[in-house]
Design an enzyme around this catalytic site. Structure first.
Site, PDB file in Angstrom:
ATOM      1  N   ASP A 283      -0.737   6.186  -5.604  1.00 16.90           N
ATOM      2  CA  ASP A 283      -1.743   7.214  -5.861  1.00 16.90           C
ATOM      3  C   ASP A 283      -1.164   8.271  -6.775  1.00 16.90           C
ATOM      4  OD1 ASP A 283      -3.720   6.400  -3.554  1.00 16.90           O
ATOM      5  OD2 ASP A 283      -1.740   6.542  -2.631  1.00 16.90           O
TER       6      ASP A 283
ATOM      7  N   GLU B  83       0.464  -0.657  -4.839  1.00 19.71           N
ATOM      8  CA  GLU B  83      -0.583   0.355  -5.021  1.00 19.71           C
ATOM      9  C   GLU B  83       0.056   1.719  -4.843  1.00 19.71           C
ATOM     10  OE1 GLU B  83      -3.607   3.296  -3.514  1.00 19.71           O
ATOM     11  OE2 GLU B  83      -1.805   2.504  -2.519  1.00 19.71           O
TER      12      GLU B  83
ATOM     13  N   ASP C 292       0.255  -1.784   4.669  1.00 18.29           N
ATOM     14  CA  ASP C 292       1.422  -0.913   4.849  1.00 18.29           C
ATOM     15  C   ASP C 292       2.652  -1.727   5.217  1.00 18.29           C
ATOM     16  OD1 ASP C 292      -0.271   1.331   4.509  1.00 18.29           O
ATOM     17  OD2 ASP C 292      -0.743   1.355   6.656  1.00 18.29           O
TER      18      ASP C 292
ATOM     19  N   HIS D 131       0.825  -1.204   0.000  1.00 18.43           N
ATOM     20  CA  HIS D 131       0.000   0.000   0.000  1.00 18.43           C
ATOM     21  C   HIS D 131       0.862   1.258   0.000  1.00 18.43           C
ATOM     22  CE1 HIS D 131      -2.844   2.845   2.251  1.00 18.43           C
ATOM     23  NE2 HIS D 131      -3.431   2.605   1.094  1.00 18.43           N
ATOM     24  N   ARG D 132       0.831   1.982  -1.105  1.00 18.78           N
ATOM     25  CA  ARG D 132       1.676   3.157  -1.318  1.00 18.78           C
ATOM     26  C   ARG D 132       3.154   2.779  -1.238  1.00 18.78           C
ATOM     27  NH1 ARG D 132      -1.692   7.196   2.782  1.00 18.78           N
ATOM     28  NH2 ARG D 132      -3.755   6.435   2.167  1.00 18.78           N
TER      29      ARG D 132
ATOM     30  N   GLU E 108      -4.051   4.249  -8.409  1.00 14.88           N
ATOM     31  CA  GLU E 108      -5.283   4.887  -7.957  1.00 14.88           C
ATOM     32  C   GLU E 108      -5.293   6.350  -8.367  1.00 14.88           C
ATOM     33  OE1 GLU E 108      -7.820   6.347  -4.085  1.00 14.88           O
ATOM     34  OE2 GLU E 108      -6.386   4.713  -3.779  1.00 14.88           O
TER      35      GLU E 108
ATOM     36  N   HIS F  19      -0.755  10.979  -2.477  1.00 13.54           N
ATOM     37  CA  HIS F  19      -2.067  10.549  -2.005  1.00 13.54           C
ATOM     38  C   HIS F  19      -2.981  11.711  -1.658  1.00 13.54           C
ATOM     39  CE1 HIS F  19      -4.999   9.490   1.134  1.00 13.54           C
ATOM     40  NE2 HIS F  19      -5.154   8.385   0.429  1.00 13.54           N
TER      41      HIS F  19
ATOM     42  N   LYS G  91      -6.733   9.845  -7.896  1.00 11.02           N
ATOM     43  CA  LYS G  91      -7.468  10.573  -6.876  1.00 11.02           C
ATOM     44  C   LYS G  91      -8.673  11.266  -7.504  1.00 11.02           C
ATOM     45  CE  LYS G  91      -6.339  10.043  -3.506  1.00 11.02           C
ATOM     46  NZ  LYS G  91      -6.578   8.811  -2.703  1.00 11.02           N
TER      47      LYS G  91
END
Length: 251
Positions: A39, A37, A237, A10-11, A111, A52, A113
Site C-alpha cells: 500500500d 501486495e 497474510d 498481503h503487505r 495499492e 496502509h 490508498k
C-alpha cells in the site's frame, strides 16, 4: 485451469513481520510467493511511501496523517516494534526502495490508498508512481490497484501501459457489475473480498477477459473452496502456508 491459485503476499508476509516493510517484502521473495501486495500514500513533500492506514498510529511510533509530514520526519519513526521487539528500528520504506528490492524478483500489486488520490493535488501520486515504475523499467512487473475509481481512471490516462486491477465493491461501482468495471477501466483483474468471490462474480469477470484476485484469505479450507470456484489468485497474510497447502503432495 491453473494447478493452483497464484499466492499474493498481503503487505508482504504480514503474518510474520511488520506489514509494508522491507523485511516483510524480503520474506515474500524468499518463500517464492507469486506477487507482493503493498500500500502506498504520499508525504507532505511529495514522496511515495509504503503505508496502509490513513494515520501512523497503528504501525509506527508516530501519530497523525502521514501526508502532513515529510519523508525525513517519517524516517525517524520505528515501524517494527509494534509487531515484535525483534523488528525494533525497522523503517517505513519508500516505494522506490521497495521496488528496487523486488525488481526482477517478483510481481508487485501497488495499492494506492483512496485518500491519497481523491484528495490530492495534480500532479499527484498516480503520476509519481507511474514515473517511478517506468524509470525502474518495471512496467511488466507491476499492477496498480485502488478502491478509487478516479485513481484508476487517472492511471489509465497517465500510464496505460501499466496494468490495472479494480478493487471492487458495490458502493464504489453501483452502476457496474465487476466485469463491466474491468472493461470500463481497461483493467486486467478485479480484486474482491472473499465474501464477494461468488461463482457468478468469477464467471462475470472471466467472461470479460479478466482474472479474479481475492483478499484476504488465511483459512486453508476457504482458500481451497475459492480455488474450486475458479478464483485465480489469493491474497494472504500467511503466503507460506498457502503455498504449502497447494503444493502438498507435489514434487
Amino acid at each position: 485451469m491453473l494447478e493452483r491459485p497464484r499466492i499474493i503476499a498481503h503487505r508482504g508476509v504480514s503474518g510474520d513481520a511488520p506489514e509494508n516493510t522491507l523485511v516483510a517484502f524480503e520474506k515474500a521473495i524468499q518463500m517464492r510467493a507469486d506477487m507482493i501486495e503493498l500500500d502506498v500514500t504520499f508525504t507532505r513533500d511529495g514522496q511515495v511511501v509504503c503505508l496502509h492506514d490513513e494515520t501512523l498510529d497503528r504501525t509506527t511510533s508516530g501519530s497523525g496523517d502521514p501526508r502532513t509530514q515529510t519523508l525525513e520526519e517519517l524516517r525517524e519513526l520505528d515501524a517494527g516494534s509494534w509487531f515484535d521487539a525483534q523488528y525494533a528500528g525497522e523503517r517505513m520504506p519508500t516505494l522506490d526502495e521497495a521496488l528496487r528490492l523486488m525488481k526482477d524478483e517478483i510481481l508487485v500489486n501497488i495499492e494506492i490508498k483512496s485518500e491519497a488520490v481523491d484528495e490530492g493535488e495534480e500532479p499527484g501520486i498516480v503520476e509519481a508512481i507511474a514515473a517511478l515504475v517506468k524509470r525502474l523499467d518495471m512496467v511488466d512487473q507491476v499492477v496498480i490497484s485502488s478502491f478509487s475509481r478516479r485513481g484508476l481512471e487517472r492511471s489509465r490516462r497517465v500510464a496505460p501501459e501499466i496494468a490495472r486491477a479494480v478493487l471492487y465493491t458495490d458502493d464504489q461501482y453501483p452502476d457496474l457489475a465487476p466485469g463491466a468495471a474491468l472493461l470500463a477501466l481497461e483493467a486486467v483483474a478485479v480484486n474482491v473480498h472473499h465474501r464477494q468471490a461468488t461463482l457468478s462474480t468469477v464467471k462475470d469477470v472471466h467472461g470479460a477477459g479478466g482474472i479474479v484476485m481475492v483478499y484476504t484469505v488465511n483459512d486453508p479450507a476457504l482458500a481451497e473452496t475459492l480455488f474450486v470456484n475458479g478464483v485465480d489468485a489469493i491474497f494472504s497474510d500467511q503466503p507460506g502456508q498457502m503455498i504449502a497447502l497447494f503444493t502438498r503432495g507435489k514434487t
